[in-house]
Motif scaffolding. Structure first.
Motif, PDB file in Angstrom:
ATOM      1  N   HIS A  75      -7.475   9.279 -19.011  1.00  0.00           N
ATOM      2  CA  HIS A  75      -7.630   8.835 -17.567  1.00  0.00           C
ATOM      3  C   HIS A  75      -8.275  10.119 -16.855  1.00  0.00           C
ATOM      4  CE1 HIS A  75      -4.016   5.810 -18.108  1.00  0.00           C
ATOM      5  NE2 HIS A  75      -5.103   5.455 -18.907  1.00  0.00           N
ATOM      6  N   GLN A  78      -8.402  11.754 -10.994  1.00  0.00           N
ATOM      7  CA  GLN A  78      -8.658  11.220  -9.420  1.00  0.00           C
ATOM      8  C   GLN A  78      -7.698   9.973  -9.330  1.00  0.00           C
ATOM      9  OE1 GLN A  78      -9.424  12.170  -6.756  1.00  0.00           O
ATOM     10  NE2 GLN A  78      -8.956  10.299  -5.668  1.00  0.00           N
ATOM     11  N   ASN A  79      -7.415   9.445 -10.337  1.00  0.00           N
ATOM     12  CA  ASN A  79      -6.653   7.999 -10.191  1.00  0.00           C
ATOM     13  C   ASN A  79      -5.295   8.433 -10.092  1.00  0.00           C
ATOM     14  OD1 ASN A  79      -9.289   7.175 -11.391  1.00  0.00           O
ATOM     15  ND2 ASN A  79      -8.307   5.234 -11.885  1.00  0.00           N
ATOM     16  N   TRP A  80      -4.834   9.377 -10.762  1.00  0.00           N
ATOM     17  CA  TRP A  80      -3.319   9.704 -10.354  1.00  0.00           C
ATOM     18  C   TRP A  80      -3.236  10.691  -9.376  1.00  0.00           C
ATOM     19  CZ3 TRP A  80       0.373   7.896 -13.649  1.00  0.00           C
ATOM     20  CH2 TRP A  80      -0.276   7.194 -14.925  1.00  0.00           C
ATOM     21  N   GLN A  82      -4.549   9.717  -6.459  1.00  0.00           N
ATOM     22  CA  GLN A  82      -4.503   8.394  -5.672  1.00  0.00           C
ATOM     23  C   GLN A  82      -3.408   8.010  -5.259  1.00  0.00           C
ATOM     24  OE1 GLN A  82      -8.471   7.166  -5.816  1.00  0.00           O
ATOM     25  NE2 GLN A  82      -8.124   5.332  -4.651  1.00  0.00           N
ATOM     26  N   THR A  83      -2.553   7.878  -6.211  1.00  0.00           N
ATOM     27  CA  THR A  83      -1.050   7.178  -6.198  1.00  0.00           C
ATOM     28  C   THR A  83       0.096   8.296  -5.921  1.00  0.00           C
ATOM     29  OG1 THR A  83      -0.724   7.452  -8.594  1.00  0.00           O
ATOM     30  CG2 THR A  83      -1.649   5.426  -7.540  1.00  0.00           C
ATOM     31  N   GLU A 111      -2.547   2.753 -12.520  1.00  0.00           N
ATOM     32  CA  GLU A 111      -3.438   3.658 -11.906  1.00  0.00           C
ATOM     33  C   GLU A 111      -5.027   3.103 -12.674  1.00  0.00           C
ATOM     34  OE1 GLU A 111      -0.484   4.809 -12.456  1.00  0.00           O
ATOM     35  OE2 GLU A 111      -0.198   6.216 -10.714  1.00  0.00           O
ATOM     36  N   ILE A 112      -5.027   2.564 -13.519  1.00  0.00           N
ATOM     37  CA  ILE A 112      -6.078   1.853 -14.079  1.00  0.00           C
ATOM     38  C   ILE A 112      -6.484   0.611 -13.873  1.00  0.00           C
ATOM     39  CG2 ILE A 112      -7.522   1.890 -16.330  1.00  0.00           C
ATOM     40  CD1 ILE A 112      -6.739   4.715 -15.446  1.00  0.00           C
ATOM     41  N   PRO A 115      -7.497  -0.538  -9.672  1.00  0.00           N
ATOM     42  CA  PRO A 115      -8.976  -0.557  -9.542  1.00  0.00           C
ATOM     43  C   PRO A 115      -9.893  -1.392 -10.446  1.00  0.00           C
ATOM     44  CG  PRO A 115      -8.218   1.595 -10.330  1.00  0.00           C
ATOM     45  CD  PRO A 115      -6.991   0.913 -10.126  1.00  0.00           C
ATOM     46  N   TYR A 269       0.553  -0.194  -4.962  1.00  0.00           N
ATOM     47  CA  TYR A 269      -0.731   0.057  -5.577  1.00  0.00           C
ATOM     48  C   TYR A 269      -2.132  -0.421  -4.816  1.00  0.00           C
ATOM     49  CZ  TYR A 269       2.044   2.448  -9.233  1.00  0.00           C
ATOM     50  OH  TYR A 269       3.167   3.136  -9.616  1.00  0.00           O
ATOM     51  N   PHE A 273      -5.129   1.859  -3.740  1.00  0.00           N
ATOM     52  CA  PHE A 273      -6.545   1.718  -3.947  1.00  0.00           C
ATOM     53  C   PHE A 273      -7.358   0.818  -3.163  1.00  0.00           C
ATOM     54  CE2 PHE A 273      -4.318   3.226  -8.055  1.00  0.00           C
ATOM     55  CZ  PHE A 273      -5.210   4.112  -8.256  1.00  0.00           C
TER      56      PHE A 273
END
Ligand code: ATP
Ligand code: MG
Length: 409
Positions: A75, A78-80, A82-83, A111-112, A115, A269, A273
């Motif tokens: 992953h 950035q996704n991690w 963001q949360t 996280e995946i 989005p 979440y 997102f």
């Protein structure tokens, strides 16, 4: 499958470092190999069991409208970030690339999936949506122990649902709980629906599915008179208190292993997102989310903890690697070949112990592997076949036709 050709057959002794029954028996019988602490290889027989557990779960998730996807393990950081989980989740494995980029290995997939779902969810008409996968997770667990019950790499069925309001979420939440209980029933596990805290991001109650076993890591309080059960970590009650639900029983304590759970994620979440959809009245809303985990590899270990005797594993029929083990003794090879052909042609999953081993070794290995039915052909059984269930000592002499009839009944 002919056992003389099978990759990984039973060992003489259990591994020296095994602290639990599932670790001992799964390695000794030839279902798994330990690569390092918390990381296991599934052999051909082990994978057959895991595939059957996956199938039972898949069937139930599909039946309630879950759609299967497959998300990656690698992953973007950035996704991690963001949360907030990049800094707050201590089990997250982080990787540096030689290009200077950073990555995480999936320890869960909110996280995946969020989005991903955002791309699909535009209007209330796109809801509800439930996506799930059956896939490996990576966690930097401090203590990886108890065989496949706690891994640093382990498999989970993880489902995520998106709803237009709390009411629809609650409806689906109940459906998932029922689907879980149907699936546990199919694999002969009794799981207690246990109240627990909602985790770091929620003050709501979540539910854990707990199987009583001393190999587990949780302590629960349960009522012997009704289905009330609570995780001791959050409990307002203590042992001996009268049950808050039925007022009849006195709460008992037990050790348990969590095989699954369901969480109300609220809009945590959706907010992180920025997922919005257009409601029926034209307003912009954020979907309510739920997540639903089920440890498939842990489940395999828990089954072994619950279902074994001093001779080995006793697999429930629905997850057994084979339906039958056919033991042929010296002088009955031809008869065994004929029976094996007949059974496999009829669709039975047969493991044929055609090895050049003593009867004692063959019987001991059949018990260790734990296939539900053992058939024996020998000079003694003549043109008949000896049938014995793994869980019983009773034997019967049957004709090949009777064996086939009994299998299809
Ligand atoms: P635990 O309290 O046992 O650490 P968890 O609360 O971290 O579990 P989740 O993150 O929600 O659990 O994972 C969902 C399911 O995955 C759990 O119910 C369990 O069956 C399984 N699971 C969690 N961690 C592991 C692990 N390290 N090894 C094997 N299975 C696991
Ligand atoms: Mg955990």
């Amino acid at each position: 499958m002919k056992m003389s050709r099978l990759a990984f057959t039973p060992l003489k002794n259990p591994p020296a470092n095994a602290d639990t029954i599932n670790h001992q028996l799964l390695v000794q019988a030839g279902f798994v190999r330990q690569l390092m602490a918390g990381v296991y290889i599934y052999t051909p027989m082990g994978l057959r069991v895991l595939n059957k557990i996956r199938s039972v779960i898949r069937e139930e998730m599909n039946a309630i409208g879950g759609q299967e996807v497959l998300m990656p393990s690698l992953h973007p950081k950035q996704n991690w970030v963001q949360t907030g989980a990049w800094d707050s989740v201590d089990v997250l494995f982080k990787l540096d690339s030689r290009t200077g980029k950073e990555y995480a290995l999936g320890q869960s997939h909110e996280e995946i999936v969020t989005p991903l779902a955002k791309e699909m969810i535009k209007s209330y008409k796109d809801l509800p949506l439930a996506l799930y996968q059956i896939h490996w997770k990576f966690r930097d667990e401090l203590r990886a122990k108890s065989g496949i019950l706690r891994g640093r790499e382990f498999e989970m069925k993880d489902m995520y649902s998106f709803h237009e309001n709390q009411e629809d979420f609650e409806r689906f939440y109940e459906e998932v709980k029922k689907a879980y209980l149907r699936a546990y029933d199919k694999i002969d596990l009794v799981a207690k629906v246990t109240e627990a805290s909602g985790g770091g991001f929620s003050n709501k109650i979540s539910y854990e599915f707990m199987v009583l076993t001393d190999a587990g890591e949780d302590d629960i309080y349960y009522c012997p008179s009704c289905e009330f059960c609570v995780n001791s970590e959050i409990a307002k009650q203590k042992v001996g208190d009268s049950c808050p639900k039925c007022n009849e029983g006195e709460l008992l304590e037990a050790r348990a292993s969590e095989v699954g759970n369901v969480f109300d994620l609220g809009t945590k979440y959706s907010k992180d997102f920025e997922v919005f959809y257009v409601y029926a009245d034209g307003s912009k809303q954020q979907p309510i989310m739920g997540c639903y985990g089920w440890g498939t590899t842990r489940t395999m270990g828990v089954i072994v903890e619950k279902s074994h005797d001093e001779r080995g594993i006793i697999w429930p029929a629905s997850v057994a690697p084979y339906q039958l083990v056919l033991v042929s003794l010296a002088g009955a090879e031809q008869q065994a070949q004929g029976l094996y052909d007949q059974l496999t042609k009829a669709g039975a999953e047969v493991l044929w112990d055609d090895r050049d081993e003593s009867p004692g070794k063959k019987f001991a290995d059949a018990d260790l592997i734990g296939v539900p039915v053992r058939l024996v052909v020998s000079e003694k059984t003549g043109d008949k076949v000896e049938w014995k269930n793994r869980a019983s000592d009773k034997t019967e002499l049957l004709t090949a036709k009777q064996v086939l009839d009994k299998l299809s009944s």
